[in-house]
Design a protein around this motif. Structure first.
Motif, PDB file in Angstrom:
ATOM      1  N   MET A  81      46.842 -95.220 202.811  1.00 22.11           N
ATOM      2  CA  MET A  81      47.538 -94.093 203.005  1.00 22.11           C
ATOM      3  C   MET A  81      47.858 -94.003 204.634  1.00 22.11           C
ATOM      4  N   ILE A  82      47.457 -94.911 205.472  1.00 21.17           N
ATOM      5  CA  ILE A  82      47.659 -94.883 206.931  1.00 21.17           C
ATOM      6  C   ILE A  82      49.051 -95.430 207.034  1.00 21.17           C
ATOM      7  N   ASP A  83      49.522 -96.110 206.233  1.00 19.01           N
ATOM      8  CA  ASP A  83      50.711 -97.024 206.380  1.00 19.01           C
ATOM      9  C   ASP A  83      51.873 -95.905 205.764  1.00 19.01           C
ATOM     10  N   ARG A  84      51.415 -95.103 204.786  1.00 21.54           N
ATOM     11  CA  ARG A  84      52.406 -94.202 204.234  1.00 21.54           C
ATOM     12  C   ARG A  84      52.538 -93.274 205.201  1.00 21.54           C
ATOM     13  N   LEU A  85      51.587 -92.607 205.686  1.00 20.77           N
ATOM     14  CA  LEU A  85      51.842 -91.720 206.992  1.00 20.77           C
ATOM     15  C   LEU A  85      52.466 -92.025 208.134  1.00 20.77           C
ATOM     16  N   GLU A  86      52.529 -93.480 208.485  1.00 24.40           N
ATOM     17  CA  GLU A  86      53.062 -94.094 209.444  1.00 24.40           C
ATOM     18  C   GLU A  86      54.704 -93.857 209.191  1.00 24.40           C
ATOM     19  N   MET A  87      55.013 -94.271 207.984  1.00 29.15           N
ATOM     20  CA  MET A  87      56.323 -94.140 207.544  1.00 29.15           C
ATOM     21  C   MET A  87      56.979 -92.573 208.264  1.00 29.15           C
ATOM     22  N   LEU A  88      56.246 -91.680 207.931  1.00 30.86           N
ATOM     23  CA  LEU A  88      56.754 -90.301 208.451  1.00 30.86           C
ATOM     24  C   LEU A  88      57.049 -90.006 209.736  1.00 30.86           C
ATOM     25  N   ARG A  89      56.537 -90.905 210.691  1.00 29.67           N
ATOM     26  CA  ARG A  89      56.854 -90.967 211.814  1.00 29.67           C
ATOM     27  C   ARG A  89      58.455 -91.199 212.388  1.00 29.67           C
ATOM     28  N   LYS A 104      48.523 -87.267 214.223  1.00 29.02           N
ATOM     29  CA  LYS A 104      47.112 -86.735 214.399  1.00 29.02           C
ATOM     30  C   LYS A 104      46.284 -86.781 212.840  1.00 29.02           C
ATOM     31  N   ILE A 105      47.119 -86.564 212.021  1.00 28.44           N
ATOM     32  CA  ILE A 105      46.337 -86.680 210.575  1.00 28.44           C
ATOM     33  C   ILE A 105      45.751 -88.184 210.439  1.00 28.44           C
ATOM     34  N   ILE A 106      46.246 -89.311 210.762  1.00 26.72           N
ATOM     35  CA  ILE A 106      46.112 -90.616 210.797  1.00 26.72           C
ATOM     36  C   ILE A 106      44.459 -90.675 211.338  1.00 26.72           C
ATOM     37  N   ASP A 110      40.471 -91.975 208.235  1.00 21.85           N
ATOM     38  CA  ASP A 110      39.263 -92.622 208.031  1.00 21.85           C
ATOM     39  C   ASP A 110      38.244 -91.681 208.681  1.00 21.85           C
ATOM     40  N   ARG A 111      37.048 -91.706 207.727  1.00 26.90           N
ATOM     41  CA  ARG A 111      35.855 -90.822 208.189  1.00 26.90           C
ATOM     42  C   ARG A 111      35.061 -91.230 209.375  1.00 26.90           C
ATOM     43  N   LEU A 112      35.156 -92.478 209.721  1.00 21.58           N
ATOM     44  CA  LEU A 112      34.465 -93.001 210.757  1.00 21.58           C
ATOM     45  C   LEU A 112      35.203 -92.613 212.097  1.00 21.58           C
ATOM     46  N   SER A 113      36.692 -92.584 211.970  1.00 26.00           N
ATOM     47  CA  SER A 113      37.490 -92.242 213.126  1.00 26.00           C
ATOM     48  C   SER A 113      37.351 -90.873 213.318  1.00 26.00           C
ATOM     49  N   VAL A 272      36.478 -82.445 209.510  1.00 25.76           N
ATOM     50  CA  VAL A 272      37.503 -81.691 209.686  1.00 25.76           C
ATOM     51  C   VAL A 272      38.350 -82.540 208.697  1.00 25.76           C
ATOM     52  N   SER A 273      39.201 -81.493 207.765  1.00 27.04           N
ATOM     53  CA  SER A 273      40.083 -82.318 206.872  1.00 27.04           C
ATOM     54  C   SER A 273      41.272 -82.593 207.177  1.00 27.04           C
ATOM     55  N   ALA A 274      41.699 -83.942 206.796  1.00 24.41           N
ATOM     56  CA  ALA A 274      42.964 -84.289 207.066  1.00 24.41           C
ATOM     57  C   ALA A 274      44.150 -83.424 206.692  1.00 24.41           C
ATOM     58  N   PHE A 275      44.149 -82.781 205.438  1.00 21.55           N
ATOM     59  CA  PHE A 275      44.958 -82.010 204.852  1.00 21.55           C
ATOM     60  C   PHE A 275      44.765 -80.643 204.534  1.00 21.55           C
ATOM     61  N   GLY A 276      43.478 -80.179 204.611  1.00 19.97           N
ATOM     62  CA  GLY A 276      43.112 -78.792 204.131  1.00 19.97           C
ATOM     63  C   GLY A 276      43.507 -78.407 202.640  1.00 19.97           C
ATOM     64  N   GLY A 277      42.486 -77.625 202.283  1.00 23.73           N
ATOM     65  CA  GLY A 277      42.464 -77.130 200.940  1.00 23.73           C
ATOM     66  C   GLY A 277      42.892 -75.810 200.595  1.00 23.73           C
ATOM     67  N   PHE A 278      43.649 -75.413 199.536  1.00 25.17           N
ATOM     68  CA  PHE A 278      44.022 -74.256 199.102  1.00 25.17           C
ATOM     69  C   PHE A 278      42.765 -73.397 198.047  1.00 25.17           C
ATOM     70  N   LYS A 279      42.303 -74.214 197.416  1.00 23.62           N
ATOM     71  CA  LYS A 279      41.519 -73.803 196.286  1.00 23.62           C
ATOM     72  C   LYS A 279      40.508 -72.992 196.628  1.00 23.62           C
TER      73      LYS A 279
END
Length: 305
Positions: A81-89, A104-106, A110-113, A272-279
């Motif tokens: 997922m990190i590589d996928r997000l990097e492409m959006l840059r 910021k999402i990256i 990773d939970r540890l980060s 803190v959620s990387a994406f946030g939920g709507f449900k």
């Protein structure tokens, strides 16, 4: 700029998500209702043309859009997922407004980060040990008494395991060994006593929006809805809200949910959620956060023009 039907319908804002999935489509529909443009993008099909600074999805150069709103980067959490997000840059570099910024999402995928950043900011969290050492992991479980080991890349309690120091030593070591073979790294958190629920506090543009609870329905160790937990309306204590506000400010996302617990020792933050939920907002509060997020994204794009 004064928003008119003409200016709104000139905007092309796409959703990074999972085509056909509820939250991605809800957000895309909210944007389409305002702009007349709908596109849900599966990052698994995106190609980054680095030589020409293009980001291609089914013939569309995403860098030519006005905005991208990230809802999901994959169907399941994984290091790729990190590589996928990097492409959006690439799109961001070319002037496309991305919500939230991939960089910021990256930091949160990773939970540890995420944990390191929160602890450095002085945010209270359950006692946690991170290690690759099986012996250190075993000692931590024995010290904690009860512990939850978590994959570094997961959501909704997937892959998490409850362990107890009362388990026979050989069995406990075998459980840890199996986890290590699957995950390669231990993230071990002391199990804390919850009041049968934890809380999700939502923030949009740094502003508090509301709180829902995940209530344990099966008397298991987790309140996750994937394990039978149910959403319910909630009102956080003032110190819980204050801590959640500080936690989300560490990452400065456009939209996020802060997972909190109100314990006998005071409020604690899980993540803190990387994406946030709507449900949770939708089911517990009758609140359509997708519509609020769409309005926010449009306002931010228009104010930048």
């Amino acid at each position: 700029m004064v928003l008119t039907k003409t200016t709104l319908h000139s905007l092309k804002i796409a959703v990074i998500g999972i085509p056909g999935k509820w939250s991605s489509e809800l957000l895309a529909d909210a944007l389409a209702a305002r702009t007349g443009f709908k596109l849900v993008i599966d990052l698994g099909e995106v190609a980054a043309d680095l030589a020409n600074s293009r980001l291609l999805y089914r013939g569309q150069d995403l860098a030519e859009l006005d905005g991208l709103v990230i809802k999901k980067a994959a169907t399941r959490y994984h290091p790729g997922m990190i590589d996928r997000l990097e492409m959006l840059r690439i799109a961001e570099y070319r002037g496309v407004k991305v919500f939230s910024s991939p960089e910021k999402i990256i930091r949160l995928v990773d939970r540890l980060s995420c944990t390191v950043a929160l602890r450095q900011a002085g945010i209270a969290m359950p006692p946690t040990l991170a290690t690759e050492s099986l012996d250190e992991a075993l000692e931590a479980v024995q010290y904690f008494g009860e512990a939850i080991i978590k994959p570094l890349f997961s959501t909704k309690a997937k892959g998490m395991i409850w362990l107890s120091a009362t388990t026979p030593l050989k069995k406990l070591r075998d459980q840890l060994t199996e986890f290590q073979q699957q995950q390669g790294f231990f993230y071990i958190q002391q199990k804390i006593t919850l009041p049968n629920q934890d809380l999700g506090l939502m923030f949009l543009g740094g502003q508090y929006q509301g709180t829902y609870a995940r209530v344990n329905q099966k008397h298991s160790w987790t309140t996750s809805t994937s394990e039978g937990g149910k959403y319910a309306p909630a009102e956080p204590q003032p110190d819980t809200l204050a801590m959640a506000e500080r936690a989300q400010a560490v990452f400065n996302l456009d939209f996020t949910t802060v997972d909190m617990a109100e314990t006998a020792d005071g409020p604690m933050c899980f993540e803190v959620s990387a994406f946030g939920g709507f449900k949770g907002a939708y089911d517990a509060l009758g609140m359509n956060m997708a519509e609020k997020y769409a309005d926010y994204a449009i306002q931010q794009i228009q104010s930048a023009k």
